[in-house]
Design a protein around this motif. Structure first.
Motif, mmCIF file in Angstrom:
data_model
loop_
_atom_site.group_PDB
_atom_site.id
_atom_site.type_symbol
_atom_site.label_atom_id
_atom_site.label_comp_id
_atom_site.label_asym_id
_atom_site.label_seq_id
_atom_site.Cartn_x
_atom_site.Cartn_y
_atom_site.Cartn_z
ATOM 1 N N SER A 1 -7.569 10.611 -23.528
ATOM 2 C CA SER A 1 -6.149 10.924 -23.611
ATOM 3 C C SER A 1 -5.668 11.319 -22.215
ATOM 4 C CB SER A 1 -5.922 12.064 -24.595
ATOM 5 O OG SER A 1 -4.554 12.342 -24.730
ATOM 6 N N LEU A 2 -4.595 10.666 -21.763
ATOM 7 C CA LEU A 2 -4.057 10.895 -20.428
ATOM 8 C C LEU A 2 -2.598 11.311 -20.506
ATOM 9 C CD1 LEU A 2 -5.433 7.678 -18.678
ATOM 10 C CD2 LEU A 2 -6.427 9.978 -18.592
ATOM 11 N N VAL A 3 -2.197 12.193 -19.607
ATOM 12 C CA VAL A 3 -0.792 12.548 -19.446
ATOM 13 C C VAL A 3 -0.378 12.052 -18.069
ATOM 14 C CG1 VAL A 3 0.883 14.417 -19.228
ATOM 15 C CG2 VAL A 3 -0.892 14.524 -20.986
ATOM 16 N N THR B 1 2.797 11.673 -15.230
ATOM 17 C CA THR B 1 4.147 11.987 -14.776
ATOM 18 C C THR B 1 4.541 10.893 -13.806
ATOM 19 O OG1 THR B 1 3.347 13.427 -13.004
ATOM 20 C CG2 THR B 1 3.933 14.476 -15.086
ATOM 21 N N TRP C 1 0.513 3.808 -25.979
ATOM 22 C CA TRP C 1 1.582 4.722 -25.566
ATOM 23 C C TRP C 1 1.856 5.630 -26.754
ATOM 24 C CZ3 TRP C 1 5.152 3.467 -21.255
ATOM 25 C CH2 TRP C 1 6.235 4.335 -21.166
ATOM 26 N N GLU D 1 3.465 9.173 -26.739
ATOM 27 C CA GLU D 1 4.721 9.919 -26.745
ATOM 28 C C GLU D 1 5.222 10.035 -25.316
ATOM 29 O OE1 GLU D 1 4.336 14.147 -27.795
ATOM 30 O OE2 GLU D 1 2.177 13.899 -27.559
ATOM 31 N N SER D 2 6.528 10.234 -25.178
ATOM 32 C CA SER D 2 7.084 10.331 -23.831
ATOM 33 C C SER D 2 8.448 11.000 -23.845
ATOM 34 C CB SER D 2 7.205 8.941 -23.198
ATOM 35 O OG SER D 2 8.092 8.132 -23.939
ATOM 36 N N ARG E 1 2.275 10.434 -22.648
ATOM 37 C CA ARG E 1 0.876 10.585 -23.063
ATOM 38 C C ARG E 1 0.416 9.265 -23.625
ATOM 39 N NH1 ARG E 1 -2.233 12.521 -27.656
ATOM 40 N NH2 ARG E 1 -0.302 12.640 -28.850
ATOM 41 N N SER F 1 -3.357 7.008 -24.830
ATOM 42 C CA SER F 1 -4.803 7.020 -25.041
ATOM 43 C C SER F 1 -5.329 5.656 -24.642
ATOM 44 C CB SER F 1 -5.149 7.348 -26.493
ATOM 45 O OG SER F 1 -4.739 6.303 -27.352
ATOM 46 N N HIS G 1 -6.064 14.204 -17.269
ATOM 47 C CA HIS G 1 -6.706 14.121 -18.580
ATOM 48 C C HIS G 1 -6.106 15.217 -19.449
ATOM 49 C CE1 HIS G 1 -9.919 11.209 -17.734
ATOM 50 N NE2 HIS G 1 -9.779 11.650 -16.496
ATOM 51 N N SER G 2 -5.782 14.877 -20.679
ATOM 52 C CA SER G 2 -5.175 15.879 -21.553
ATOM 53 C C SER G 2 -6.215 16.455 -22.487
ATOM 54 C CB SER G 2 -4.010 15.272 -22.339
ATOM 55 O OG SER G 2 -4.473 14.304 -23.241
ATOM 56 N N ASP H 1 -4.014 18.532 -28.849
ATOM 57 C CA ASP H 1 -2.610 18.622 -29.230
ATOM 58 C C ASP H 1 -2.360 19.822 -30.132
ATOM 59 O OD1 ASP H 1 -1.853 16.322 -27.919
ATOM 60 O OD2 ASP H 1 -2.198 15.041 -29.657
#
Length: 173
Positions: free
Chosen positions: A4-6, A8, A32, A34-35, A49, A51, A78-79, A82
């Motif tokens: 899972s990646l975030v 910006t 994809w 969420e954003s 975010r 995956s 890396h996230s 949740d």
């Protein structure tokens, strides 16, 4: 197991930026999730975010860095989970008042001193209908520890609203 990646992103706004991001993510079998994205003062800014299969994560991150040659800065992290922290609840705060320096600083300080996390924050300045001055509005989604008594928090926020000369409302489940 997916990674899972975030991300910006920031760059001069133009058509096709979201498509570029989406294409790169999809090309690496990413999803994809969420954003939040917006155009602000001619700049495109966003957070999203996604995956991706573990085996494709490094290649995806490298491909995203390649967008820099097209003027889009991408920072990847890396996230983690949740899941909200245990023993917390969600509240929504709305604030409206004449714009002046320090509103968010004072609000954020008051919340942080009580261990309250601002999970989401939206602000805007608009022309006040009657005075022609600037009206500041914000909505915040708060992650509040159960140890914080909501009625006491409401009293603290009412005193802050008086000091800032704004209206603050707090709503929750």
């Amino acid at each position: 197991m997916p990674t899972s990646l975030v991300l910006t992103v920031l760059g001069e706004d133009r058509p096709g930026l979201v498509e570029s991001l989406a294409s790169i993510i999809a090309a690496h079998d990413g999803n994809w999730l969420e954003s939040r994205m917006a155009q602000l003062a001619g700049q495109f800014a966003g957070i999203l975010r996604a995956s991706v299969p573990d085996a494709n994560a490094v290649a995806l991150m490298n491909a995203l860095q390649g967008l820099a040659v097209h003027g889009l800065q991408v920072v990847v992290a890396h996230s983690s989970t949740d899941e909200p922290a245990p023993n917390t609840r969600w509240l929504t705060l709305d604030l409206v008042g004449n714009d002046h320096l320090g509103i968010i600083r004072d609000l954020a300080r008051t919340l942080a001193q009580r261990g309250i996390n601002i999970e989401e924050l939206q602000t805007e300045c608009t022309s006040a209908p009657m005075t022609g001055g600037m009206l500041f509005k914000t909505t915040a989604r708060l992650h509040v520890p159960h140890a914080v008594v909501v009625s006491e928090l409401q009293g603290i926020l009412e005193r802050l609203a008086h000091d800032l000369m704004v209206d603050i409302t707090l709503e929750g489940p």
